[in-house]
Design a protein around this motif. Structure first.
Motif, PDB file in Angstrom:
ATOM      1  N   THR A  10      49.705  43.956  31.210  1.00  0.00           N
ATOM      2  CA  THR A  10      50.688  43.425  32.147  1.00  0.00           C
ATOM      3  C   THR A  10      51.112  44.485  33.145  1.00  0.00           C
ATOM      4  O   THR A  10      51.533  45.583  32.770  1.00  0.00           O
ATOM      5  CB  THR A  10      51.923  42.913  31.387  1.00  0.00           C
ATOM      6  OG1 THR A  10      51.546  41.807  30.565  1.00  0.00           O
ATOM      7  CG2 THR A  10      53.014  42.473  32.354  1.00  0.00           C
ATOM      8  N   ALA A  11      50.976  44.170  34.430  1.00  0.00           N
ATOM      9  CA  ALA A  11      51.289  45.130  35.488  1.00  0.00           C
ATOM     10  C   ALA A  11      51.056  44.467  36.845  1.00  0.00           C
ATOM     11  O   ALA A  11      50.503  43.363  36.919  1.00  0.00           O
ATOM     12  CB  ALA A  11      50.403  46.371  35.372  1.00  0.00           C
ATOM     13  N   VAL A  12      51.450  45.170  37.877  1.00  0.00           N
ATOM     14  CA  VAL A  12      51.031  44.803  39.225  1.00  0.00           C
ATOM     15  C   VAL A  12      49.719  45.536  39.488  1.00  0.00           C
ATOM     16  O   VAL A  12      49.634  46.758  39.291  1.00  0.00           O
ATOM     17  CB  VAL A  12      52.079  45.196  40.275  1.00  0.00           C
ATOM     18  CG1 VAL A  12      51.568  44.868  41.682  1.00  0.00           C
ATOM     19  CG2 VAL A  12      53.401  44.477  40.015  1.00  0.00           C
ATOM     20  N   TYR A  13      48.713  44.798  39.899  1.00  0.00           N
ATOM     21  CA  TYR A  13      47.394  45.363  40.134  1.00  0.00           C
ATOM     22  C   TYR A  13      47.173  45.533  41.635  1.00  0.00           C
ATOM     23  O   TYR A  13      47.418  44.609  42.423  1.00  0.00           O
ATOM     24  CB  TYR A  13      46.317  44.456  39.547  1.00  0.00           C
ATOM     25  CG  TYR A  13      46.208  44.591  38.054  1.00  0.00           C
ATOM     26  CD1 TYR A  13      47.221  44.120  37.213  1.00  0.00           C
ATOM     27  CD2 TYR A  13      45.111  45.206  37.452  1.00  0.00           C
ATOM     28  CE1 TYR A  13      47.146  44.272  35.842  1.00  0.00           C
ATOM     29  CE2 TYR A  13      45.018  45.345  36.079  1.00  0.00           C
ATOM     30  CZ  TYR A  13      46.033  44.884  35.288  1.00  0.00           C
ATOM     31  OH  TYR A  13      45.954  45.033  33.921  1.00  0.00           O
ATOM     32  N   TYR A  14      46.712  46.723  42.001  1.00  0.00           N
ATOM     33  CA  TYR A  14      46.506  47.070  43.394  1.00  0.00           C
ATOM     34  C   TYR A  14      45.029  47.373  43.669  1.00  0.00           C
ATOM     35  O   TYR A  14      44.368  48.053  42.890  1.00  0.00           O
ATOM     36  CB  TYR A  14      47.318  48.312  43.769  1.00  0.00           C
ATOM     37  CG  TYR A  14      48.806  48.141  43.664  1.00  0.00           C
ATOM     38  CD1 TYR A  14      49.479  48.446  42.483  1.00  0.00           C
ATOM     39  CD2 TYR A  14      49.553  47.694  44.747  1.00  0.00           C
ATOM     40  CE1 TYR A  14      50.857  48.293  42.381  1.00  0.00           C
ATOM     41  CE2 TYR A  14      50.931  47.548  44.661  1.00  0.00           C
ATOM     42  CZ  TYR A  14      51.568  47.844  43.476  1.00  0.00           C
ATOM     43  OH  TYR A  14      52.921  47.699  43.384  1.00  0.00           O
ATOM     44  N   GLN A  67      48.824  44.927  48.819  1.00  0.00           N
ATOM     45  CA  GLN A  67      50.228  44.737  48.479  1.00  0.00           C
ATOM     46  C   GLN A  67      50.446  44.525  46.980  1.00  0.00           C
ATOM     47  O   GLN A  67      51.578  44.579  46.505  1.00  0.00           O
ATOM     48  CB  GLN A  67      50.801  43.542  49.259  1.00  0.00           C
ATOM     49  CG  GLN A  67      50.513  42.175  48.658  1.00  0.00           C
ATOM     50  CD  GLN A  67      49.057  41.738  48.785  1.00  0.00           C
ATOM     51  OE1 GLN A  67      48.254  42.379  49.469  1.00  0.00           O
ATOM     52  NE2 GLN A  67      48.711  40.632  48.140  1.00  0.00           N
ATOM     53  N   GLY A  68      49.375  44.277  46.250  1.00  0.00           N
ATOM     54  CA  GLY A  68      49.468  44.112  44.810  1.00  0.00           C
ATOM     55  C   GLY A  68      49.550  42.657  44.386  1.00  0.00           C
ATOM     56  O   GLY A  68      50.013  41.793  45.137  1.00  0.00           O
ATOM     57  N   THR A  69      49.091  42.398  43.173  1.00  0.00           N
ATOM     58  CA  THR A  69      49.174  41.060  42.593  1.00  0.00           C
ATOM     59  C   THR A  69      49.610  41.204  41.127  1.00  0.00           C
ATOM     60  O   THR A  69      49.123  42.077  40.409  1.00  0.00           O
ATOM     61  CB  THR A  69      47.841  40.301  42.717  1.00  0.00           C
ATOM     62  OG1 THR A  69      47.998  38.958  42.251  1.00  0.00           O
ATOM     63  CG2 THR A  69      46.715  40.974  41.933  1.00  0.00           C
ATOM     64  N   GLN A  70      50.535  40.368  40.714  1.00  0.00           N
ATOM     65  CA  GLN A  70      51.106  40.483  39.376  1.00  0.00           C
ATOM     66  C   GLN A  70      50.200  39.824  38.342  1.00  0.00           C
ATOM     67  O   GLN A  70      49.755  38.680  38.512  1.00  0.00           O
ATOM     68  CB  GLN A  70      52.481  39.817  39.337  1.00  0.00           C
ATOM     69  CG  GLN A  70      53.138  39.789  37.970  1.00  0.00           C
ATOM     70  CD  GLN A  70      53.598  41.166  37.512  1.00  0.00           C
ATOM     71  OE1 GLN A  70      54.214  41.901  38.278  1.00  0.00           O
ATOM     72  NE2 GLN A  70      53.307  41.516  36.259  1.00  0.00           N
ATOM     73  N   VAL A  71      49.958  40.553  37.266  1.00  0.00           N
ATOM     74  CA  VAL A  71      49.258  40.015  36.094  1.00  0.00           C
ATOM     75  C   VAL A  71      50.199  40.130  34.910  1.00  0.00           C
ATOM     76  O   VAL A  71      50.695  41.218  34.602  1.00  0.00           O
ATOM     77  CB  VAL A  71      47.958  40.788  35.819  1.00  0.00           C
ATOM     78  CG1 VAL A  71      47.356  40.345  34.494  1.00  0.00           C
ATOM     79  CG2 VAL A  71      46.961  40.584  36.955  1.00  0.00           C
ATOM     80  N   SER A  94      44.267  38.893  45.381  1.00  0.00           N
ATOM     81  CA  SER A  94      44.629  37.555  44.911  1.00  0.00           C
ATOM     82  C   SER A  94      44.092  37.377  43.505  1.00  0.00           C
ATOM     83  O   SER A  94      43.269  38.182  43.035  1.00  0.00           O
ATOM     84  CB  SER A  94      44.074  36.474  45.843  1.00  0.00           C
ATOM     85  OG  SER A  94      42.661  36.539  45.889  1.00  0.00           O
ATOM     86  N   GLY A  95      44.554  36.316  42.836  1.00  0.00           N
ATOM     87  CA  GLY A  95      44.018  35.991  41.527  1.00  0.00           C
ATOM     88  C   GLY A  95      44.901  36.344  40.354  1.00  0.00           C
ATOM     89  O   GLY A  95      44.566  36.044  39.208  1.00  0.00           O
ATOM     90  N   GLY A  96      46.019  36.999  40.612  1.00  0.00           N
ATOM     91  CA  GLY A  96      46.912  37.323  39.512  1.00  0.00           C
ATOM     92  C   GLY A  96      47.593  36.088  38.960  1.00  0.00           C
ATOM     93  O   GLY A  96      47.490  34.998  39.523  1.00  0.00           O
ATOM     94  N   ARG A 119      46.810  49.942  38.577  1.00  0.00           N
ATOM     95  CA  ARG A 119      47.881  49.059  38.122  1.00  0.00           C
ATOM     96  C   ARG A 119      49.138  49.880  37.848  1.00  0.00           C
ATOM     97  O   ARG A 119      49.070  51.075  37.566  1.00  0.00           O
ATOM     98  CB  ARG A 119      47.479  48.280  36.877  1.00  0.00           C
ATOM     99  CG  ARG A 119      47.319  49.110  35.625  1.00  0.00           C
ATOM    100  CD  ARG A 119      46.777  48.252  34.484  1.00  0.00           C
ATOM    101  NE  ARG A 119      46.634  49.014  33.247  1.00  0.00           N
ATOM    102  CZ  ARG A 119      46.005  48.575  32.165  1.00  0.00           C
ATOM    103  NH1 ARG A 119      45.451  47.355  32.165  1.00  0.00           N
ATOM    104  NH2 ARG A 119      45.928  49.317  31.083  1.00  0.00           N
ATOM    105  N   GLN A 120      50.262  49.193  37.939  1.00  0.00           N
ATOM    106  CA  GLN A 120      51.537  49.843  37.675  1.00  0.00           C
ATOM    107  C   GLN A 120      52.423  48.892  36.895  1.00  0.00           C
ATOM    108  O   GLN A 120      52.773  47.816  37.391  1.00  0.00           O
ATOM    109  CB  GLN A 120      52.218  50.267  38.969  1.00  0.00           C
ATOM    110  CG  GLN A 120      53.465  51.109  38.759  1.00  0.00           C
ATOM    111  CD  GLN A 120      53.918  51.799  40.028  1.00  0.00           C
ATOM    112  OE1 GLN A 120      53.540  51.425  41.138  1.00  0.00           O
ATOM    113  NE2 GLN A 120      54.722  52.830  39.875  1.00  0.00           N
TER     114      GLN A 120
END
Length: 123
Positions: free
Chosen positions: A91-95, A115-119, A7-9, A38-39
């Motif tokens: 900027t990426a999805v952070y896992y 599941q990842g969170t978007q930043v 969480s937190g993105g 991150r991806q």
């Protein structure tokens, strides 16, 4: 089995800060090394940071050293990634991920993933 929930993105301007959290549940979750990856779109997933079970060993990708800080609170089964001086390239999805190894930056060493969170960092 370990379950991880990030969480937190969110969206932040360049130069801003965000703190990501990863809540772990399951037997012996606090005994695992925790990592962040991150991806970005069109790119491979990359290692960002890891912290050993005791918190005594931390590793970072070179490009985030001095800007990102990984920490954990084993009493809460939660680890954190404090991100400062964010750049558009962040900027990426952070896992969040968990590994039985003492330290590792290799994706294949991590057995459990969130599941990842978007930043998103705007310029």
């Amino acid at each position: 089995q370990v379950q991880l929930v990030e969480s937190g993105g969110g969206l932040v301007q360049a130069g801003g800060s965000l703190t990501l959290s990863c809540a772990a549940s399951g037997r012996t979750a606090s005994s695992f090394t925790m990592g962040w990856f991150r991806q970005a779109p069109g790119k491979e997933r990359e290692f960002i940071a890891s912290i050993s079970a005791s918190g005594g060993i931390r590793n970072y990708k070179d490009s985030v050293k001095g800007r990102f800080t990984i920490s954990r609170d084993n009493a809460k089964n939660t680890n954190y990634l404090q991100m400062n001086s964010l750049e558009p390239d962040d900027t990426a999805v952070y896992y969040c991920a968990a590994s039985a190894r003492l330290r590792s930056g290799l994706i294949n060493d991590y057995n459990y993933w969130g599941q990842g969170t978007q930043v998103t960092v705007s310029s």
